[in-house]
Design an enzyme around this catalytic site. Structure first.
Site, PDB file in Angstrom:
ATOM      1  N   ILE A 162       0.858  -1.201   0.000  1.00 21.12           N
ATOM      2  CA  ILE A 162       0.000   0.000   0.000  1.00 21.12           C
ATOM      3  C   ILE A 162       0.888   1.242   0.000  1.00 21.12           C
ATOM      4  O   ILE A 162       1.983   1.228   0.550  1.00 21.12           O
ATOM      5  CB  ILE A 162      -0.971   0.056   1.219  1.00 21.12           C
ATOM      6  CG1 ILE A 162      -0.211  -0.155   2.535  1.00 21.12           C
ATOM      7  CG2 ILE A 162      -2.095  -0.931   1.079  1.00 21.12           C
ATOM      8  CD1 ILE A 162      -1.055   0.141   3.771  1.00 21.12           C
ATOM      9  N   HIS A 163       0.399   2.303  -0.634  1.00 21.89           N
ATOM     10  CA  HIS A 163       1.179   3.534  -0.644  1.00 21.89           C
ATOM     11  C   HIS A 163       0.338   4.794  -0.810  1.00 21.89           C
ATOM     12  O   HIS A 163       0.853   5.901  -0.735  1.00 21.89           O
ATOM     13  CB  HIS A 163       2.203   3.502  -1.780  1.00 21.89           C
ATOM     14  CG  HIS A 163       1.577   3.613  -3.138  1.00 21.89           C
ATOM     15  ND1 HIS A 163       0.882   2.585  -3.721  1.00 21.89           N
ATOM     16  CD2 HIS A 163       1.510   4.655  -4.014  1.00 21.89           C
ATOM     17  CE1 HIS A 163       0.432   2.972  -4.902  1.00 21.89           C
ATOM     18  NE2 HIS A 163       0.787   4.220  -5.105  1.00 21.89           N
ATOM     19  N   ARG A 164      -0.973   4.628  -1.041  1.00 22.41           N
ATOM     20  CA  ARG A 164      -1.797   5.830  -1.280  1.00 22.41           C
ATOM     21  C   ARG A 164      -1.830   6.695  -0.023  1.00 22.41           C
ATOM     22  O   ARG A 164      -2.012   6.160   1.085  1.00 22.41           O
ATOM     23  CB  ARG A 164      -3.248   5.451  -1.597  1.00 22.41           C
ATOM     24  CG  ARG A 164      -3.414   4.566  -2.779  1.00 22.41           C
ATOM     25  CD  ARG A 164      -3.641   5.309  -4.054  1.00 22.41           C
ATOM     26  NE  ARG A 164      -3.486   4.384  -5.156  1.00 22.41           N
ATOM     27  CZ  ARG A 164      -3.016   4.701  -6.353  1.00 22.41           C
ATOM     28  NH1 ARG A 164      -2.654   5.936  -6.613  1.00 22.41           N
ATOM     29  NH2 ARG A 164      -2.911   3.801  -7.296  1.00 22.41           N
ATOM     30  N   ARG A 186       7.134   5.825   0.837  1.00 22.72           N
ATOM     31  CA  ARG A 186       6.178   6.682   1.556  1.00 22.72           C
ATOM     32  C   ARG A 186       5.628   5.950   2.781  1.00 22.72           C
ATOM     33  O   ARG A 186       5.514   6.510   3.877  1.00 22.72           O
ATOM     34  CB  ARG A 186       5.017   7.061   0.615  1.00 22.72           C
ATOM     35  CG  ARG A 186       3.908   7.846   1.276  1.00 22.72           C
ATOM     36  CD  ARG A 186       2.691   7.942   0.363  1.00 22.72           C
ATOM     37  NE  ARG A 186       2.834   8.913  -0.704  1.00 22.72           N
ATOM     38  CZ  ARG A 186       2.638  10.233  -0.580  1.00 22.72           C
ATOM     39  NH1 ARG A 186       2.287  10.739   0.583  1.00 22.72           N
ATOM     40  NH2 ARG A 186       2.766  11.037  -1.608  1.00 22.72           N
ATOM     41  N   ASP A 216      -3.393  -1.171  -2.816  1.00 21.80           N
ATOM     42  CA  ASP A 216      -4.102   0.002  -3.332  1.00 21.80           C
ATOM     43  C   ASP A 216      -3.513   0.435  -4.671  1.00 21.80           C
ATOM     44  O   ASP A 216      -3.746   1.539  -5.145  1.00 21.80           O
ATOM     45  CB  ASP A 216      -4.092   1.153  -2.303  1.00 21.80           C
ATOM     46  CG  ASP A 216      -2.700   1.582  -1.879  1.00 21.80           C
ATOM     47  OD1 ASP A 216      -1.714   1.211  -2.556  1.00 21.80           O
ATOM     48  OD2 ASP A 216      -2.600   2.310  -0.865  1.00 21.80           O
TER      49      ASP A 216
END
Ligand code: UD1
Length: 393
Positions: free
Chosen positions: A228-230, A264, A308
């Site tokens: 995930i990174h959003r 991130r 995501d």
């Protein structure tokens, strides 16, 4: 046929898999020309948004992408900084090289910045992967898609839903061409190589903790893959912490979890004090960002993908891997189970994720291939650009 000068643009990781087959299609086109007429002159510009070897260079090497002709070296920063610095630097490139077309892919900040700059220089823009819409303007990518598509002269769509989105927005029919999904060209060209890799080796070579390089990691045949990174999932502690608790208390009790961690996400996990908790769990394998083939191998073997990422949603669809899409909406509805795909939207609500996870683990998903996701999209993209470049009289 007249010659055509193209500048294509990449900036961030998901762009590289999309540009690789396009450049191969140009090389193939030039190789079979009888004379110099009809030659495509091509320059590759990297905006430098992603710069770590693991986020950028490793993809150039793995996918045989030639080194960028020009790197704008914009690096990290706020959206305005990234877009602004890219526009200033890209304008100079356009003034010097004056191409017939600028080709942008996907929906990252490079896509937006370079399409706007090109139009202001009166240069034609082609958008590969046009027409995707999530309807969610809180996503920076949705803004990038809307602006890029509004300005583009040629909109090459990956599926018929995207073509229809453009028609509904009033885009003239002659600008829209349905060509298929260019990412699947890369998947098809590389899946055999990915399949031949050794899973244990990938885990050992890419885990964060390299203190004991000889220690092996074993993963049973049933494992869950996650990435995930959003910002909507990782930038707020009240969202990220319950998710981490769910992974530790439930998922890791039943399965090994292979989590490839975006820069991130790592930054946020550390700043919320969650990194150590995860690191100490022997059933969670934390991996650094992976190369293309390594990530594909992990995906191919997973019982479930939790992600995501839009690209992984598409890859899971073609591979038949159940995909829990950790978003409340998607610009890629064609990958959803209700359209025959492998993906279920679960947002970041733990109850929803838990339900979908239990359903998915007990259900086999059939691979599904939307129309024209056939490994030949790049050739169609180039053919459409050359057709649009030809004089009309
Ligand atoms: C960007 C794209 C997103 C895409 C994602 C794939 C935009 C608006 N977002 O998001 O659509 O899905 O790439 O990865 O263009 N960083 C590094 N090394 C790097 C690059 C970034 O450590 O090589 C770190 C920096 O701390 C940076 C942060 O990651 O601030 C976020 O990078 P950024 O490029 O701003 O956005 P992504 O979240 O990667």
């Amino acid at each position: 046929m007249q010659n055509c000068k193209i500048i294509s643009v990449v900036g961030a990781r998901p762009n590289f898999m999309k540009i690789a087959p396009f450049i191969k299609a140009i090389d193939k086109h030039n190789a079979v020309l009888q004379s110099g007429a009809g030659k495509v002159e091509h320059l590759l510009v990297h905006t430098g948004q992603h710069y770590d070897v693991r986020m950028s260079e490793s993809f150039f090497t793995a996918l045989g992408i030639p080194a960028p002709d020009i790197n704008l070296e914009v690096g990290s920063g706020s959206h305005a900084e990234q877009v602004g610095h890219t526009m200033i630097a890209f304008e100079k490139v356009l003034k010097e090289h004056n191409p017939d077309w600028v080709v942008v892919v996907g929906d990252v900040n490079a896509t937006l910045a370079c399409s706007v700059t090109a139009k202001k220089e009166c240069i034609k823009v082609c958008h590969i992967e046009a027409g995707l819409r999530s309807g969610d303007l809180s996503m920076p990518e949705e803004i990038n898609r809307l602006v890029t598509d509004r300005l583009s002269d040629l909109l090459l769509t990956p599926d018929l839903i995207s073509s229809e989105n453009l028609r509904k927005e009033g885009v003239p029919e002659e600008k829209i061409r349905f060509v298929g999904n260019i990412m699947i060209d890369t998947l098809e060209a590389n899946r055999e190589k990915a399949a031949s890799l050794d899973l244990g080796q990938i885990l050992c070579n890419n885990r964060f903790d390299q203190s004991d390089p000889s220690a092996s990691i074993s993963v049973d045949k049933d494992y869950i893959a996650m990435t995930i990174h959003r910002p909507s999932n990782v930038d707020k502690q009240e969202v990220l912490e319950p998710l981490v608790d769910f992974l530790i208390r439930e998922v890791s009790k039943e399965f090994k979890l292979v989590w490839t961690v975006h820069p991130r996400t790592m930054k946020q996990l550390k700043s919320f004090g969650l990194w150590k908790k995860i690191e100490q769990n022997s059933n969670i394998v934390l991996l650094q960002p992976l190369g293309y083939h390594e990530m594909l191998k992990i995906t191919m073997g997973a019982s479930i993908m939790m992600t995501d990422s839009g690209g992984l949603q598409e890859e899971c669809c073609v591979l038949g891997i159940p995909c829990l899409t950790m978003r409340w909406n998607t610009e890629r509805p064609v990958t959803l189970m209700e359209h025959g795909g492998a993906s279920i939207l679960v947002g970041n609500d733990i109850a929803l994720i838990r339900n979908a996870y239990h359903t998915a683990i007990s259900q086999k998903t059939q691979p599904s291939r939307p129309e024209l996701w056939d490994g030949h999209t790049a050739e169609r993209c180039l053919a459409e650009i050359l057709k649009a470049n030809a004089p009309t009289h």
